[in-house]
Design a protein around this motif. Structure first.
Motif, PDB file in Angstrom:
ATOM      1  N   PRO A   1       0.833  -1.213   0.000  1.00 26.79           N
ATOM      2  CA  PRO A   1       0.000   0.000   0.000  1.00 26.79           C
ATOM      3  C   PRO A   1       0.863   1.257   0.000  1.00 26.79           C
ATOM      4  O   PRO A   1       1.880   1.323   0.703  1.00 26.79           O
ATOM      5  CB  PRO A   1      -0.810  -0.130   1.290  1.00 26.79           C
ATOM      6  CG  PRO A   1      -0.027  -1.074   2.148  1.00 26.79           C
ATOM      7  CD  PRO A   1       0.651  -2.019   1.209  1.00 26.79           C
ATOM      8  N   LYS A   2       0.463   2.240  -0.773  1.00 27.96           N
ATOM      9  CA  LYS A   2       1.230   3.483  -0.851  1.00 27.96           C
ATOM     10  C   LYS A   2       0.985   4.368   0.361  1.00 27.96           C
ATOM     11  O   LYS A   2       1.804   5.209   0.698  1.00 27.96           O
ATOM     12  CB  LYS A   2       0.865   4.221  -2.140  1.00 27.96           C
ATOM     13  CG  LYS A   2       1.248   3.448  -3.396  1.00 27.96           C
ATOM     14  CD  LYS A   2       0.877   4.202  -4.650  1.00 27.96           C
ATOM     15  CE  LYS A   2       1.319   3.436  -5.902  1.00 27.96           C
ATOM     16  NZ  LYS A   2       0.944   4.143  -7.155  1.00 27.96           N
ATOM     17  N   SER A   3      -0.173   4.176   0.998  1.00 31.66           N
ATOM     18  CA  SER A   3      -0.486   4.950   2.198  1.00 31.66           C
ATOM     19  C   SER A   3      -1.492   4.169   3.026  1.00 31.66           C
ATOM     20  O   SER A   3      -2.156   3.261   2.534  1.00 31.66           O
ATOM     21  CB  SER A   3      -1.059   6.317   1.830  1.00 31.66           C
ATOM     22  OG  SER A   3      -2.278   6.169   1.112  1.00 31.66           O
ATOM     23  N   MET A   4      -1.605   4.524   4.305  1.00 27.87           N
ATOM     24  CA  MET A   4      -2.556   3.900   5.204  1.00 27.87           C
ATOM     25  C   MET A   4      -3.624   4.914   5.598  1.00 27.87           C
ATOM     26  O   MET A   4      -3.356   6.118   5.635  1.00 27.87           O
ATOM     27  CB  MET A   4      -1.852   3.379   6.463  1.00 27.87           C
ATOM     28  CG  MET A   4      -1.007   2.149   6.214  1.00 27.87           C
ATOM     29  SD  MET A   4      -2.025   0.715   5.831  1.00 27.87           S
ATOM     30  CE  MET A   4      -0.742  -0.493   5.454  1.00 27.87           C
ATOM     31  N   PRO A   5      -4.842   4.439   5.912  1.00 26.07           N
ATOM     32  CA  PRO A   5      -5.868   5.363   6.397  1.00 26.07           C
ATOM     33  C   PRO A   5      -5.371   6.119   7.620  1.00 26.07           C
ATOM     34  O   PRO A   5      -4.693   5.557   8.480  1.00 26.07           O
ATOM     35  CB  PRO A   5      -7.033   4.431   6.751  1.00 26.07           C
ATOM     36  CG  PRO A   5      -6.812   3.218   5.913  1.00 26.07           C
ATOM     37  CD  PRO A   5      -5.327   3.066   5.804  1.00 26.07           C
ATOM     38  N   LEU A   6      -5.673   7.403   7.704  1.00 23.22           N
ATOM     39  CA  LEU A   6      -5.198   8.244   8.803  1.00 23.22           C
ATOM     40  C   LEU A   6      -5.734   7.741  10.133  1.00 23.22           C
ATOM     41  O   LEU A   6      -6.909   7.389  10.266  1.00 23.22           O
ATOM     42  CB  LEU A   6      -5.641   9.698   8.572  1.00 23.22           C
ATOM     43  CG  LEU A   6      -5.018  10.398   7.354  1.00 23.22           C
ATOM     44  CD1 LEU A   6      -5.606  11.789   7.199  1.00 23.22           C
ATOM     45  CD2 LEU A   6      -3.505  10.479   7.501  1.00 23.22           C
ATOM     46  N   GLY A   7      -4.862   7.728  11.144  1.00 23.26           N
ATOM     47  CA  GLY A   7      -5.286   7.365  12.491  1.00 23.26           C
ATOM     48  C   GLY A   7      -5.605   5.902  12.666  1.00 23.26           C
ATOM     49  O   GLY A   7      -6.237   5.521  13.642  1.00 23.26           O
ATOM     50  N   THR A   8      -5.170   5.069  11.753  1.00 23.89           N
ATOM     51  CA  THR A   8      -5.516   3.654  11.799  1.00 23.89           C
ATOM     52  C   THR A   8      -5.065   2.996  13.095  1.00 23.89           C
ATOM     53  O   THR A   8      -3.885   2.971  13.416  1.00 23.89           O
ATOM     54  CB  THR A   8      -4.886   2.915  10.605  1.00 23.89           C
ATOM     55  OG1 THR A   8      -5.430   3.440   9.415  1.00 23.89           O
ATOM     56  CG2 THR A   8      -5.215   1.430  10.665  1.00 23.89           C
ATOM     57  N   GLY A   9      -6.008   2.483  13.850  1.00 25.77           N
ATOM     58  CA  GLY A   9      -5.706   1.660  15.006  1.00 25.77           C
ATOM     59  C   GLY A   9      -5.212   2.406  16.226  1.00 25.77           C
ATOM     60  O   GLY A   9      -4.980   1.792  17.268  1.00 25.77           O
ATOM     61  N   GLU A  10      -5.037   3.732  16.143  1.00 30.05           N
ATOM     62  CA  GLU A  10      -4.436   4.444  17.259  1.00 30.05           C
ATOM     63  C   GLU A  10      -5.312   4.426  18.506  1.00 30.05           C
ATOM     64  O   GLU A  10      -4.816   4.403  19.630  1.00 30.05           O
ATOM     65  CB  GLU A  10      -4.142   5.895  16.842  1.00 30.05           C
ATOM     66  CG  GLU A  10      -3.029   5.987  15.792  1.00 30.05           C
ATOM     67  CD  GLU A  10      -2.778   7.413  15.360  1.00 30.05           C
ATOM     68  OE1 GLU A  10      -3.497   8.305  15.863  1.00 30.05           O
ATOM     69  OE2 GLU A  10      -1.896   7.647  14.522  1.00 30.05           O
ATOM     70  N   ALA A  11      -6.641   4.465  18.327  1.00 30.63           N
ATOM     71  CA  ALA A  11      -7.542   4.551  19.480  1.00 30.63           C
ATOM     72  C   ALA A  11      -8.029   3.189  19.952  1.00 30.63           C
ATOM     73  O   ALA A  11      -8.745   3.105  20.933  1.00 30.63           O
ATOM     74  CB  ALA A  11      -8.746   5.428  19.126  1.00 30.63           C
TER      75      ALA A  11
END
Length: 546
Positions: free
Chosen positions: A353-363
């Motif tokens: 993947p060129k990028s990941m969804p923002l904030g993935t898994g942080e919460a």
């Protein structure tokens, strides 16, 4: 937990609930003319294979009759093959119950028993397949990170979790990941809605791998999106199992999809010649979009999974949606199978993947760990993961499974956990899809109940969900049934979850299930007629072959 068909929760008996009339309405249009589908799909695909197999059997009988004077040699040779098969079974590494299930018919029918075992009984893959897949699995291991820092942090926080994560990494080649968002999907209807949303957002590639695909509302809707995306230049690929789709797709459906721009492979095609690989099926349900979003779980691409078609009452299933770093493991699961089937080596790095969804898994906290299981190395990853969850539970273990065909190790783990004070609860179907398999499931009830295990049957219909959740700390969602085929013979996948928010949703779903499920007691076991009990016990002897 709110389910789409809430009326199933309010009245457990489907025959007397307010949804009855709608069920009947949905039943009629579901198969687009059942007789026509039977003629178009089943007869053409199976007739030739059956005819060829009958010709092979006829040739064998003809040879015996033609060379009657040599029958003694044939009989002696068959006995020798059966004896060799028994010795082989006793010394291989397969499950003891699987050994017994094959030794009995070989001893009862020594002339053809050994030959039959060599054709259909081998639990592992043939050497040719192993030689082809071995380097590919090595490539998977090299393409995934080791995540030593995360494992070290896990070990400091919770040693049992670290041990489980390390085992999965070392034996399934899939590391734990903490930068991943997990969403538990408690129904097929919800998974269907999420799937369409995700597919429409695909920009680079879409990978799908399924055991069953059937033309209807679900598949037609998905196919429409896939064709649209393929037209936009998205790389769309599909793998389906030939045995799983034997009754649901026309012959050579893969060629039809290829002509429409969807690249397609068929796993282990059924043919007219006996195959040593007939037992090994691709039972996975896997979707990967652009390397950062993935699905797995029990839900196939057929209308009964979203209750558009009423097959065995209300169909209860589940899935999990992942967004983030852990999806790369799912990408490699698909690419490794694709490379094996297509026999085309590719640069897997091009699919990162060129990028990941923002904030993935942080919460969400904790970690998730997708994993694959296969009969390549004889390592029962799925069963070991399940056993570890049961053995490490301190307060509760809650399980849903369509089948409960377990070996002595699994039965002992469940019973011992319950005897030690762990709240062990299992939900199985009340409306089975295979009556003889459900009879084997019920044959285990008495032993489990006597040990304090609580068993429930889902009264609205059939539960196909395969989930484990324990102590609010550990869980698994995947494709792995609690039966011999899933645990030892099939290609499977799942997601192990630790301290993730998805576990709370899983436990809420389980509690909701109990509201519409009937608790089974010893009176149900004692009230079973003796002949039915005897039949269940006899079936249980051959449970590994079902």
């Amino acid at each position: 937990m709110t389910w789409p068909n809430s009326c199933w929760r309010t009245r457990p008996s489907p025959a007397r609930n307010s949804c009855g009339s709608s069920r009947e309405r949905r039943r009629k249009p579901s198969r687009k003319g059942g007789a026509d589908v039977w003629k178009k799909i089943f007869i053409p695909r199976l007739a030739f294979a059956l005819l060829a197999i009958l010709l092979q059997l006829g040739l064998l009988v003809g040879m015996v009759l033609r060379f009657q004077e040599y029958f003694g040699f044939f009989y002696g040779g068959s006995l020798l093959v059966s004896a060799v098969a028994v010795v082989w079974i006793l010394n291989d590494r397969s499950n003891p119950a699987y050994k017994i299930a094959w030794i009995i018919p070989i001893l009862l029918f020594p002339v053809f028993g050994g030959i039959f075992y060599l054709l259909f009984g081998r639990p592992d893959l043939d050497n040719t397949t192993k030689r082809r897949m071995g380097p590919i699995m090595g490539k998977v291991a090299e393409s995934l990170p080791r995540e030593e820092e995360l494992l070290a942090a896990l070990k400091e926080e919770c040693p049992p979790a670290a041990h489980q994560a390390r085992y999965i990494r070392d034996y399934a080649h899939c590391p734990p990941c903490d930068r991943t968002e997990a969403e538990y999907l408690p129904t097929g209807e919800l998974k269907f809605a999420r799937l369409k949303e995700v597919l429409r957002k695909a920009e680079r590639y879409i990978f799908l791998e399924y055991f069953i695909i059937e033309e209807g509302v679900l598949w037609d809707s998905v196919l429409e999106i896939l064709l649209e995306k393929a037209g936009e230049g998205v790389d769309v690929r599909l793998i389906y199992d030939d045995a799983g789709c034997l009754f649901t797709l026309p012959e050579r459906y893969d060629r039809k999809l290829e002509a429409m721009g969807i690249r397609c492979c068929v796993f282990n095609p059924l043919g007219p010649v006996f195959s040593l690989k007939v037992n090994n099926r691709d039972h996975r349900k896997l979707v990967v979009v652009d390397g950062h979003t993935g699905f797995t779980g029990g839900i196939n691409l057929a209308d009964e999974y979203i209750n558009e078609y009423v097959k065995y009452g209300h169909w209860k299933d589940s899935a999990i949606l992942l967004r983030g770093a852990a999806v790369w493991s799912m990408s490699l699961m698909f690419l490794s199978m694709w490379e094996y089937l297509r026999r085309e080596e590719e640069d897997w790095e091009a699919f990162r993947p060129k990028s990941m969804p923002l904030g993935t898994g942080e919460a969400q906290g904790g970690c998730v760990q997708p994993f694959a299981d296969n009969p390549l190395d004889g390592e029962p990853v799925g069963e070991t993961v399940y056993l570890n969850i049961i053995n490490k539970a301190q307060r509760y273990v809650h399980i849903t499974s369509p089948y409960l065909i377990i070996d002595s190790a699994m039965a002992s783990a469940l019973c011992n956990a319950s005897k030690g004070g762990v709240d062990v609860r299992i939900v199985t179907p009340n409306h089975p899809d295979k009556k003889y398999v459900h009879a084997v499931t019920r044959s285990y009830y008495g032993m489990l109940l006597e040990s304090g295990v609580k068993i429930y049957e889902y009264t609205p219909g059939f539960i196909h969900s395969k989930t484990f959740v324990a102590d609010g700390l550990y869980g698994v969602v995947g494709t792995i049934n609690m039966d011999y085929r899933s645990l030892y013979l099939h290609f499977e996948c799942g997601v192990w979850i630790y301290r993730n928010r998805a576990l709370q949703a899983m436990e809420e779903d389980f509690r909701a299930l109990l509201e519409v499920s009937r608790p089974i007691g010893m009176e149900d076991v004692w009230g079973t007629p003796w002949y039915r009990t005897l039949g269940r016990f006899l079936l249980r002897v051959f449970a590994p072959l079902l």
